[in-house]
Design an enzyme around this catalytic site. Structure first.
Site, PDB file in Angstrom:
ATOM      1  N   ARG A   1      25.584  39.616  53.217  1.00 50.01           N
ATOM      2  CA  ARG A   1      25.031  38.770  54.321  1.00 50.01           C
ATOM      3  C   ARG A   1      24.774  39.525  55.345  1.00 50.01           C
ATOM      4  NH1 ARG A   1      28.676  36.029  55.906  1.00 50.01           N
ATOM      5  NH2 ARG A   1      30.523  36.594  54.609  1.00 50.01           N
TER       6      ARG A   1
ATOM      7  N   LYS B   1      25.761  30.272  52.109  1.00 46.11           N
ATOM      8  CA  LYS B   1      26.672  30.177  53.201  1.00 46.11           C
ATOM      9  C   LYS B   1      25.932  29.697  54.457  1.00 46.11           C
ATOM     10  CE  LYS B   1      30.795  31.173  51.740  1.00 46.11           C
ATOM     11  NZ  LYS B   1      31.172  32.445  51.319  1.00 46.11           N
TER      12      LYS B   1
ATOM     13  N   HIS C   1      36.667  26.789  54.077  1.00 48.49           N
ATOM     14  CA  HIS C   1      36.112  27.958  53.326  1.00 48.49           C
ATOM     15  C   HIS C   1      37.483  28.480  52.224  1.00 48.49           C
ATOM     16  CE1 HIS C   1      34.937  32.764  53.088  1.00 48.49           C
ATOM     17  NE2 HIS C   1      34.616  31.832  52.056  1.00 48.49           N
TER      18      HIS C   1
ATOM     19  N   SER D   1      35.993  37.058  52.472  1.00 44.89           N
ATOM     20  CA  SER D   1      35.586  37.873  50.997  1.00 44.89           C
ATOM     21  C   SER D   1      36.303  38.774  50.506  1.00 44.89           C
ATOM     22  CB  SER D   1      34.124  38.395  51.533  1.00 44.89           C
ATOM     23  OG  SER D   1      33.381  38.640  50.719  1.00 44.89           O
TER      24      SER D   1
ATOM     25  N   LYS E   1      39.920  34.281  46.529  1.00 43.21           N
ATOM     26  CA  LYS E   1      39.590  32.735  46.290  1.00 43.21           C
ATOM     27  C   LYS E   1      39.018  32.481  44.781  1.00 43.21           C
ATOM     28  CE  LYS E   1      36.840  32.519  49.559  1.00 43.21           C
ATOM     29  NZ  LYS E   1      36.822  33.997  50.014  1.00 43.21           N
ATOM     30  N   THR E   2      38.068  33.278  44.395  1.00 42.61           N
ATOM     31  CA  THR E   2      37.284  32.889  43.242  1.00 42.61           C
ATOM     32  C   THR E   2      38.189  33.165  42.101  1.00 42.61           C
ATOM     33  OG1 THR E   2      35.308  32.993  44.007  1.00 42.61           O
ATOM     34  CG2 THR E   2      35.394  33.346  41.732  1.00 42.61           C
TER      35      THR E   2
ATOM     36  N   ARG F   1      27.613  40.534  41.938  1.00 46.18           N
ATOM     37  CA  ARG F   1      27.840  38.863  42.109  1.00 46.18           C
ATOM     38  C   ARG F   1      27.383  38.431  40.730  1.00 46.18           C
ATOM     39  NH1 ARG F   1      31.117  36.338  46.301  1.00 46.18           N
ATOM     40  NH2 ARG F   1      31.056  38.008  47.897  1.00 46.18           N
TER      41      ARG F   1
HETATM   42  N1  LIG Z   1      46.267  41.168  43.104  1.00 43.56           N
HETATM   43  C1  LIG Z   1      45.033  40.676  43.218  1.00 43.56           C
HETATM   44  N2  LIG Z   1      44.679  39.536  43.625  1.00 43.56           N
HETATM   45  C2  LIG Z   1      43.435  38.872  43.740  1.00 43.56           C
HETATM   46  N3  LIG Z   1      42.417  39.982  43.407  1.00 43.56           N
HETATM   47  C3  LIG Z   1      42.439  40.926  43.117  1.00 43.56           C
HETATM   48  C4  LIG Z   1      43.955  41.588  42.724  1.00 43.56           C
HETATM   49  N4  LIG Z   1      43.705  42.692  42.777  1.00 43.56           N
HETATM   50  C5  LIG Z   1      42.458  43.111  42.378  1.00 43.56           C
HETATM   51  N5  LIG Z   1      41.445  41.970  42.718  1.00 43.56           N
HETATM   52  C6  LIG Z   1      40.185  41.985  42.489  1.00 43.56           C
HETATM   53  O1  LIG Z   1      39.737  41.415  44.033  1.00 43.56           O
HETATM   54  C7  LIG Z   1      38.480  40.751  43.878  1.00 43.56           C
HETATM   55  C8  LIG Z   1      38.844  39.523  44.661  1.00 43.56           C
HETATM   56  O2  LIG Z   1      37.283  38.829  44.623  1.00 43.56           O
HETATM   57  P1  LIG Z   1      37.083  37.324  44.815  1.00 43.56           P
HETATM   58  O3  LIG Z   1      38.041  36.523  43.838  1.00 43.56           O
HETATM   59  O4  LIG Z   1      35.617  37.197  44.356  1.00 43.56           O
HETATM   60  O5  LIG Z   1      37.049  36.990  46.132  1.00 43.56           O
HETATM   61  P2  LIG Z   1      36.788  35.680  47.244  1.00 43.56           P
HETATM   62  O6  LIG Z   1      36.356  34.665  46.375  1.00 43.56           O
HETATM   63  O7  LIG Z   1      37.888  35.525  48.067  1.00 43.56           O
HETATM   64  O8  LIG Z   1      35.539  36.265  47.881  1.00 43.56           O
HETATM   65  C9  LIG Z   1      38.085  40.492  42.483  1.00 43.56           C
HETATM   66  O9  LIG Z   1      37.269  41.581  42.115  1.00 43.56           O
HETATM   67  C10 LIG Z   1      39.563  40.751  41.721  1.00 43.56           C
HETATM   68  O10 LIG Z   1      39.367  41.326  40.373  1.00 43.56           O
HETATM   69  C1  LIG Z   2      29.245  34.479  49.260  1.00 43.42           C
HETATM   70  C2  LIG Z   2      30.204  35.190  49.862  1.00 43.42           C
HETATM   71  O1  LIG Z   2      31.601  34.486  49.630  1.00 43.42           O
HETATM   72  P1  LIG Z   2      32.841  35.250  49.140  1.00 43.42           P
HETATM   73  O2  LIG Z   2      32.772  36.623  49.278  1.00 43.42           O
HETATM   74  O3  LIG Z   2      33.752  34.813  50.095  1.00 43.42           O
HETATM   75  O4  LIG Z   2      33.038  34.861  47.857  1.00 43.42           O
HETATM   76  C3  LIG Z   2      29.727  35.996  50.885  1.00 43.42           C
HETATM   77  O5  LIG Z   2      30.725  36.107  52.031  1.00 43.42           O
HETATM   78  O6  LIG Z   2      28.817  36.302  51.102  1.00 43.42           O
HETATM   79 CA   LIG Z   3      33.258  32.940  50.418  1.00 49.67          CA
HETATM   80 MN   LIG Z   4      34.454  33.825  46.303  1.00 43.92          MN
END
Ligand SMILES: Nc1ncnc2c1ncn2[C@@H]1O[C@H](COP(=O)(O)OP(=O)(O)O)[C@@H](O)[C@H]1O
Ligand SMILES: C=C(OP(=O)(O)O)C(=O)O
Ligand SMILES: [Ca+2]
Ligand SMILES: [Mn+2]
Length: 653
Positions: A171, A316, A335, A353, A357-358, A437
């Site tokens: 972004r 977003k 969020h 980010s 979360k995911t 992604r």
């Molecule tokens: N202990 C941990 N807890 C959560 N995620 C972790 C951890 N160690 C490594 N990771 C990695 O960190 C990243 C977290 O990203 P994601 O879940 O997509 O974040 P968000 O959704 O908050 O943007 C993933 O690639 C995941 O595999």
């Molecule tokens: C799509 C997004 O969300 P997140 O990294 O929180 O998954 C972003 O921040 O560009």
């Molecule tokens: Ca997000």
């Molecule tokens: Mn996410």
């Protein structure tokens, strides 16, 4: 005499018996009925059956009785033409359904049958031109469009669509602008720390005209009509007009997909995005500081995207809109990820980010409500979106099986690298970007909760990826501490690995999403406090970042340990554990968690250099204090007591 392909004689000693294909000796090459076609073109026309212009969620194949197909299409095209109207012409372009290359409908035919607008005197060549509309195409159709016309589109070994988002792979928050008018001046959060960089109405119209003219100059545009928010009473209708099949498929996956009946009665959208991302903004336009501009006009209910093709900008951007619309209805926009246990216990996962979360809301033992954007109303939680957007860097089948398996036909894979022959994705490859992604419909996760709604949350988990390595892997928070950390919105970024090891950088983003909030952070914080108090929800702070030292000397906390910690929160066992208070941050940390080595629960145990630990802890505490200075003059909620408690709930030294 028989010979194989190498010309080597393989003649048997005696001649082969003649192959008997039928009793009467007549040779048939198949036994089916002949095709009902006289020519190859006719044969091809048989291949495709007419259907509703959408991909229903639940296979509903209803009767389209209320209006005729012709009338429905006419209304739809009229509405799209109105969406694409420009300032100078006043009216929209002549739009016509279907791919120009596909000869779906001859132009003359459509012109004759569908009077899209009242005849006007043609003031420019562009008004003589037709724009073909590819309306709510299915994933399969969008694949074909992408592969045929968009460079960098490929099918991966598991059937996902690999795409490139161009120069921007993330972004551009500094290029996001919001129209300031008498209403928004009063209502929105402006100034220091706010994501709302102002622009005036006129400049918005200049950019809108640029985007609309660009889109109208194309042979075809993609239009998605979809929904946001699974709470039926607070559902928002959105239209996305874009130039790329990639963008259309991304939004198809990320927004809620209407059934054919819902699409038939779609009517006027509540909000429209014009995505002309391939085309730059004009840097001589007032307010423009680069060739990228993402412009939000709440009064017109429109967003314009110029100069960035990163698809996350659309999802977003709409999230920002929800952060404005929902609080007006006393609904809190969040969020956060969200999931639910077998007994109906709901957990929220806040975090910036990359904090998890995911990853953590996608839990094989729980129902997934959503991974990123939610609403919390009087009735409980609802997901805003219809899909998930997972980070793929270093994705592994073992650690994240549900996400891994969701990467199949229909999924958009952005900026990943694959083997040119096998089309096998190398998730460790950062050649294009580290922010690779996958965007997939939520039902690609086997235990998704559809409809994506749930009861009031029991646990509110704040995720921080602390690259300083001083925050405990988990701590239980008081309500005041939850508010303090929610308003702070801390995480840390790690510096680029190439220039050697550098210090981590702390980032503070109010409400764990300052880039998306529209009102002052304390408005959301007050709503969260009220809801948590009323529902008796418990707050937790989980460090998904470093342990045993800062980035460079320590290591990232192992995902299986974080999952065990989260399991203990969900099960309720952590609520009743024994706790010790930490110095500086005053956090309550458990002494034991099943499946997690006890020594890692207390960060100072894991640092070999105790002095360095103390220094780093104080340093981070100082950064928290400094960041919170902006908020010390604000009252949170109706209660002065809570405001004072929140101020006292930060680091103390
Ligand atoms: N202990 C941990 N807890 C959560 N995620 C972790 C951890 N160690 C490594 N990771 C990695 O960190 C990243 C977290 O990203 P994601 O879940 O997509 O974040 P968000 O959704 O908050 O943007 C993933 O690639 C995941 O595999
Ligand atoms: C799509 C997004 O969300 P997140 O990294 O929180 O998954 C972003 O921040 O560009
Ligand atoms: Ca997000
Ligand atoms: Mn996410």
């Amino acid at each position: 005499m028989a010979a194989n392909g190498n010309g080597v004689s393989t003649a048997p000693r005696s001649p082969l018996a003649r192959i008997q294909t039928h009793k009467n000796g007549i040779c048939h090459d198949d036994s089916g009925k002949p095709v009902k076609a006289q020519t190859i073109d006719e044969l091809h026309s048989l291949q495709k059956k007419r259907s509703a212009p959408t991909t229903p969620l639940d296979g509903v194949q209803g009767a389209f009785a209320t209006v005729s197909e012709d009338e429905r299409q006419r209304q739809q095209l009229q509405s799209i033409s109105a969406s694409l109207a420009s300032l100078t012409r006043g009216t929209g372009p002549k739009v016509v359904r279907g791919d120009p290359a596909g000869k779906v409908q001859p132009v003359s035919h459509v012109e004759h049958h569908h009077h899209v607008e009242a005849p006007t005197i043609s003031v420019s060549d562009s008004s003589l031109k037709f724009t073909h509309v590819l309306y709510n195409l299915s994933p399969a159709e969008l694949y074909e469009q992408a592969i045929k016309y968009e460079k960098g589109s490929f099918i991966t070994a598991t059937g996902a669509l690999a795409t490139l988002s161009g120069a921007k792979t993330g972004r551009s928050p500094r290029d996001k602008r919001v129209v300031i008018d008498d209403t928004t001046r009063e209502e929105l959060w402006w100034g220091k720390g706010s994501p709302n960089i102002e622009m005036d109405e006129h400049t918005f119209m200049v950019n809108r005209e640029r985007a609309v003219d660009y889109l109208n100059s194309l042979d075809k545009v993609f239009v998605n009509d979809q929904f946001l928010n699974w709470d039926p009473k607070n559902r928002i209708k959105v239209r996305i007009v874009s130039a790329r099949a990639y963008h259309s498929l991304f939004m198809h996956n990320m927004c809620i997909r209407p059934t054919p009946e819902e699409l038939e009665n779609f009517g006027t959208p509540d909000f429209t995005i014009y995505n002309a991302g391939q085309f730059p903004c004009n840097r001589y336009t007032h307010y423009m500081t680069s060739s990228t501009s993402i412009d939000l006009n709440l009064a017109r209910r429109e967003m314009v995207i110029l100069g960035t093709q990163y698809a996350g900008e659309m999802k977003k951007g709409l999230f920002s809109v929800m952060h404005y619309l929902m609080p007006k209805r006393q609904i809190l926009s969040l969020h956060s990820g969200c999931n639910m246990g077998k007994d109906g216990d709901v957990a929220l996962f806040f975090g910036l980010s990359g904090t998890g979360k995911t990853t953590l809301s996608t839990d094989h033992n729980r129902y997934l409500i959503g991974d990123d954007e939610h609403c919390w109303s009087e009735n409980g939680v609802s997901n805003i979106e219809g899909g998930c957007y997972a980070k793929c860097i270093d994705l592994s089948r073992e650690k994240e099986p549900d996400i891994w398996n969701a990467i199949k036909f229909g999924t958009v894979l952005e900026n990943i690298v694959f083997d040119e022959h096998t089309r096998e994705v190398d998730y460790s490859d950062k050649s294009v970007t580290e922010n690779t992604r996958a965007a997939y419909p939520i039902e690609y996760i086997p235990n998704a909760k559809i409809p994506c709604v749930g009861p009031h949350p029991k646990n509110v988990i704040l995720l921080a990826c602390d690259a300083f390595g001083v925050l405990p892997p988990v701590s239980k928070l008081s309500l005041a501490q939850t508010m303090y950390h929610f308003i702070s919105g801390y995480t840390a970024l790690v510096a680029g690995t190439e220039d050697g090891i550098k210090e981590p950088t702390a980032t503070f983003s109010a409400c764990f999403g300052a880039a998306f909030i529209m009102l002052h952070p304390t408005k959301y914080a007050a709503m969260l406090a009220e809801k948590m108090q009323k529902q008796g929800a418990t707050g937790w702070l989980v460090n998904t970042g470093w342990s045993g030292g800062s980035y460079g000397s320590g290591n990232r906390i192992k995902l299986p340990y974080t999952r065990k910690i989260i399991d203990a929160i969900h099960s309720g066992s952590l609520l009743n554990a024994n706790y010790q208070k930490t110095e500086v941050f005053g956090l309550e940390i458990p002494t034991e968690i099943e499946g997690v080595p006890s020594e890692i629960l207390r960060p100072e145990n894991t640092w070999s250099d105790k002095k360095a630990y103390k220094e780093t802890l104080l340093k981070l505490g100082g950064l928290f204090k400094k960041n919170f200075e902006t908020f010390t003059n604000y009252k949170i909620g109706k209660d002065n007591k809570l405001t004072e408690e929140i101020l006292a709930a930060g680091p103390n030294f």
